[in-house]
Design a protein around this motif. Structure first.
Motif, PDB file in Angstrom:
ATOM      1  N   ARG A 272      32.214  40.413  31.865  1.00 59.44           N
ATOM      2  CA  ARG A 272      33.416  40.160  31.068  1.00 59.44           C
ATOM      3  C   ARG A 272      34.511  39.657  31.989  1.00 59.44           C
ATOM      4  NH1 ARG A 272      34.421  43.648  25.836  1.00 59.44           N
ATOM      5  NH2 ARG A 272      36.505  42.822  26.153  1.00 59.44           N
ATOM      6  N   GLU A 273      35.173  38.584  31.591  1.00 57.15           N
ATOM      7  CA  GLU A 273      36.272  38.018  32.395  1.00 57.15           C
ATOM      8  C   GLU A 273      37.479  38.960  32.437  1.00 57.15           C
ATOM      9  OE1 GLU A 273      36.378  35.180  34.034  1.00 57.15           O
ATOM     10  OE2 GLU A 273      34.789  33.893  33.224  1.00 57.15           O
ATOM     11  N   ASP A 274      37.616  39.809  31.399  1.00 52.19           N
ATOM     12  CA  ASP A 274      38.786  40.694  31.316  1.00 52.19           C
ATOM     13  C   ASP A 274      38.496  42.096  31.852  1.00 52.19           C
ATOM     14  OD1 ASP A 274      37.110  41.570  29.301  1.00 52.19           O
ATOM     15  OD2 ASP A 274      38.685  41.757  27.787  1.00 52.19           O
ATOM     16  N   ALA A 275      37.446  42.247  32.631  1.00 53.11           N
ATOM     17  CA  ALA A 275      37.140  43.552  33.247  1.00 53.11           C
ATOM     18  C   ALA A 275      38.034  43.710  34.470  1.00 53.11           C
ATOM     19  CB  ALA A 275      35.668  43.629  33.615  1.00 53.11           C
ATOM     20  N   ILE A 276      39.288  44.025  34.208  1.00 50.45           N
ATOM     21  CA  ILE A 276      40.306  44.063  35.271  1.00 50.45           C
ATOM     22  C   ILE A 276      40.916  45.458  35.353  1.00 50.45           C
ATOM     23  CG2 ILE A 276      42.544  43.154  36.015  1.00 50.45           C
ATOM     24  CD1 ILE A 276      41.755  40.543  34.479  1.00 50.45           C
ATOM     25  N   CYS A 277      40.925  46.006  36.565  1.00 54.90           N
ATOM     26  CA  CYS A 277      41.619  47.269  36.810  1.00 54.90           C
ATOM     27  C   CYS A 277      43.070  46.936  37.131  1.00 54.90           C
ATOM     28  CB  CYS A 277      40.963  48.022  37.969  1.00 54.90           C
ATOM     29  SG  CYS A 277      41.858  49.520  38.430  1.00 54.90           S
ATOM     30  N   ASN A 278      43.937  47.169  36.167  1.00 50.20           N
ATOM     31  CA  ASN A 278      45.358  46.811  36.337  1.00 50.20           C
ATOM     32  C   ASN A 278      45.987  47.528  37.521  1.00 50.20           C
ATOM     33  OD1 ASN A 278      45.388  45.142  34.000  1.00 50.20           O
ATOM     34  ND2 ASN A 278      45.503  46.978  32.723  1.00 50.20           N
ATOM     35  N   GLU A 279      45.566  48.776  37.739  1.00 51.42           N
ATOM     36  CA  GLU A 279      46.146  49.567  38.824  1.00 51.42           C
ATOM     37  C   GLU A 279      45.797  48.976  40.193  1.00 51.42           C
ATOM     38  OE1 GLU A 279      46.067  51.639  35.140  1.00 51.42           O
ATOM     39  OE2 GLU A 279      44.344  50.841  36.240  1.00 51.42           O
ATOM     40  N   MET A 280      44.601  48.424  40.317  1.00 54.05           N
ATOM     41  CA  MET A 280      44.155  47.835  41.585  1.00 54.05           C
ATOM     42  C   MET A 280      44.918  46.552  41.937  1.00 54.05           C
ATOM     43  SD  MET A 280      41.664  49.103  43.497  1.00 54.05           S
ATOM     44  CE  MET A 280      40.406  50.377  43.429  1.00 54.05           C
ATOM     45  N   LYS A 281      45.453  45.890  40.914  1.00 54.48           N
ATOM     46  CA  LYS A 281      46.078  44.585  41.142  1.00 54.48           C
ATOM     47  C   LYS A 281      47.581  44.661  41.426  1.00 54.48           C
ATOM     48  CE  LYS A 281      42.030  42.930  40.012  1.00 54.48           C
ATOM     49  NZ  LYS A 281      41.028  42.773  41.065  1.00 54.48           N
ATOM     50  N   LYS A 282      48.104  45.872  41.581  1.00 56.62           N
ATOM     51  CA  LYS A 282      49.549  46.041  41.794  1.00 56.62           C
ATOM     52  C   LYS A 282      49.980  45.676  43.219  1.00 56.62           C
ATOM     53  CE  LYS A 282      50.540  47.962  37.721  1.00 56.62           C
ATOM     54  NZ  LYS A 282      51.480  47.363  36.777  1.00 56.62           N
ATOM     55  N   ILE A 283      49.036  45.685  44.134  1.00 61.52           N
ATOM     56  CA  ILE A 283      49.384  45.461  45.542  1.00 61.52           C
ATOM     57  C   ILE A 283      49.400  43.976  45.871  1.00 61.52           C
ATOM     58  CG2 ILE A 283      48.611  45.882  47.924  1.00 61.52           C
ATOM     59  CD1 ILE A 283      47.579  48.637  46.871  1.00 61.52           C
ATOM     60  N   THR A 284      50.398  43.556  46.635  1.00 68.37           N
ATOM     61  CA  THR A 284      50.547  42.156  47.046  1.00 68.37           C
ATOM     62  C   THR A 284      50.768  42.091  48.553  1.00 68.37           C
ATOM     63  OG1 THR A 284      52.958  42.163  46.793  1.00 68.37           O
ATOM     64  CG2 THR A 284      51.650  41.589  44.832  1.00 68.37           C
ATOM     65  N   LEU A 285      50.667  40.885  49.104  1.00 70.75           N
ATOM     66  CA  LEU A 285      50.931  40.692  50.533  1.00 70.75           C
ATOM     67  C   LEU A 285      52.368  41.102  50.878  1.00 70.75           C
ATOM     68  CD1 LEU A 285      49.222  37.226  51.132  1.00 70.75           C
ATOM     69  CD2 LEU A 285      48.402  39.456  51.929  1.00 70.75           C
ATOM     70  N   GLN A 286      53.303  40.739  50.001  1.00 69.82           N
ATOM     71  CA  GLN A 286      54.712  41.072  50.240  1.00 69.82           C
ATOM     72  C   GLN A 286      54.909  42.587  50.313  1.00 69.82           C
ATOM     73  OE1 GLN A 286      53.582  38.863  48.052  1.00 69.82           O
ATOM     74  NE2 GLN A 286      54.872  37.022  48.002  1.00 69.82           N
ATOM     75  N   LYS A 287      54.196  43.307  49.448  1.00 71.07           N
ATOM     76  CA  LYS A 287      54.335  44.769  49.426  1.00 71.07           C
ATOM     77  C   LYS A 287      53.709  45.407  50.665  1.00 71.07           C
ATOM     78  CE  LYS A 287      54.668  45.100  44.403  1.00 71.07           C
ATOM     79  NZ  LYS A 287      54.009  45.491  43.133  1.00 71.07           N
TER      80      LYS A 287
END
Length: 321
Positions: A272-287
Motif C-alpha cells: 500500500r502506498e499509504d502505509a506510512i508511520c506518521n510518527e516516524m516522519k516527524k524528524i528532519t535534517l533541520q531538526k
C-alpha cells in the motif's frame, strides 16, 4: 522565482545542513542511529541504520558520548536504558510517540499477572520504558519466537501486538496469551487480503514479504514473513527481481540504498502506498542539526525504571543462537 533555481537553493541548504551535522557530530563525539522507516534524507546521513533489534545492539555497543536517535519514543528510551550514562537525544519530541507502545500500561499488566501468576511476561520492544520494567524479557519482531521458546514455561503472556503473538503461536508449543486484546500497529493493520490480491494481479511473479505485525490472513498468504532486517536479507540474497513489500513504505528506501551499494536493481512494490508511520516522519535534517547544536531533546528516565527495564532487554540480548 524560477523552479529550477529554487530546487538548487534547497539542495544547497541541505548540503550545508548535512555538513554542519557532520561537524557537530565530530566535535561532540555523537552518533546518529536511525530506524528503517525514517525518511530517506535521514537514512542517508545515519551512522547506523537498522530495525529495533539491530538498533538495540548498536546502542549497547557505542562509545559515543551523545546518541541522536531518529525514530519514535520507545526506541530512544531503549537506547537510554542501555546507556544510562550517555546523553540520548531525539531531534523531535512532539508527535513521535508510537501509539502501539502505549497500548500496554501497568494496570493491564497487573490484571493479567493476577490471572496468570506463573506465566512470564514477554513484551515487544515497541513498549514504554515503564512497561519494559514490568516484563520478564523483551523481544523484537526478528527474535520473538526465539525469545518465547527460550522460556521455561507452558503459558506466556505476550504484548502488545496481537498479530506478532499470532506469528509466535504458530512457531511454539507454548500457549500464548495476547495482551491487551486488539493491540497492534495501525500501519500494519491497514493491509488487507484485497490489497494483496490487487497487487499480485499486477505483479503475479513477485515474491510477497509480510511483516509479522500484519494481520493473520496476510501472514498466511506470504512467501516470507520477516522483520525489516529479514526482508532486506531476503531481497539482497535472492535471485528474484520483483518483491511486494508488506510493511511501512520507508523500508523501500532502505532496501534501495542497500541495492545501490552492490550495484543491483530490483522492482520493489509497496503493498500500500499509504502505509506510512506518521510518527516516524516527524524528524528532519533541520531538526537533527538543531538537536545536536542545542543538545535537545534529551531522554530522561527514572533510575529504578532504567535498572529493571535493562534486565528485561539484556535477557533478550543474551539469548544465543
Amino acid at each position: 522565482m524560477d523552479l529550477e533555481y529554487k530546487k538548487r537553493e534547497i539542495m544547497k541548504d541541505k548540503e550545508e545542513i548535512i555538513k554542519n551535522i557532520n561537524k557537530l557530530k565530530e566535535e561532540k563525539n555523537a552518533i546518529i542511529l536511525a530506524h528503517n522507516y525514517q525518511p530517506k534524507d535521514i537514512q542517508k546521513i545515519a551512522d547506523f541504520l537498522g530495525d529495533s533489534l539491530e538498533l538495540c545492539i548498536k546502542a549497547k555497543e557505542t562509545d559515543a558520548d551523545i546518541i541522536v536517535f531518529c525514530g519514535v519514543d520507545f526506541m530512544a528510551e531503549t537506547a537510554k536504558i542501555l546507556n544510562p550514562d550517555k546523553k540520548v537525544l531525539m531531534p523531535e519530541i512532539e508527535g513521535t510517540q508510537c501509539p502501539m507502545a502505549h497500548q500496554l500500561p501497568p494496570d493491564i499488566i497487573k490484571e493479567y499477572r493476577e490471572k496468570y501468576p506463573d506465566a512470564p511476561l514477554v513484551v515487544y520492544v515497541n513498549t514504554t520504558a515503564e512497561t519494559k520494567a514490568l516484563a520478564d524479557i523483551t523481544c523484537t519482531s526478528a527474535n520473538a519466537d526465539k525469545v518465547v521458546n527460550s522460556l521455561d514455561a507452558e503459558t506466556v503472556l505476550f504484548g502488545p501486538d496481537n498479530n506478532l503473538a499470532y506469528y509466535v503461536q504458530k512457531r511454539t508449543d507454548k500457549k500464548i496469551i495476547p495482551i491487551p486484546i486488539g493491540g497492534g500497529c495501525y500501519v500494519h493493520k491497514k493491509f488487507t487480503l484485497e490489497d494483496l490480491k490487487r497487487v499480485k494481479e499486477k505483479y503475479p511473479n513477485a515474491i510477497v514479504l509480510i511483516h509479522p505485525e500484519c494481520n493473520p490472513e496476510l501472514q498466511d498468504n506470504a512467501d516470507y514473513i520477516a522483520s525489516t532486517s529479514g526482508m532486506l536479507r531476503i531481497i539482497i540474497n535472492s535471485n528474484e527481481k520483483e518483491f511486494i513489500i508488506g510493511t511501512e513504505v520507508g523500508m523501500i528506501d532502505r532496501i534501495e540504498l542497500e541495492l545501490e551499494k552492490i550495484g543491483e536493481k530490483k522492482v520493489l512494490i509497496p503493498l500500500r502506498e499509504d502505509a506510512i508511520c506518521n510518527e516516524m516522519k516527524k524528524i528532519t535534517l533541520q531538526k537533527i542539526e538543531k538537536s545536536l547544536l542545542e543538545e535537545i531533546y534529551e531522554i530522561k528516565l527514572d533510575k529504578d525504571i532504567i535498572k529493571r527495564a535493562k534486565v528485561a532487554i539484556e535477557r533478550m540480548l543474551n539469548i544465543k543462537g
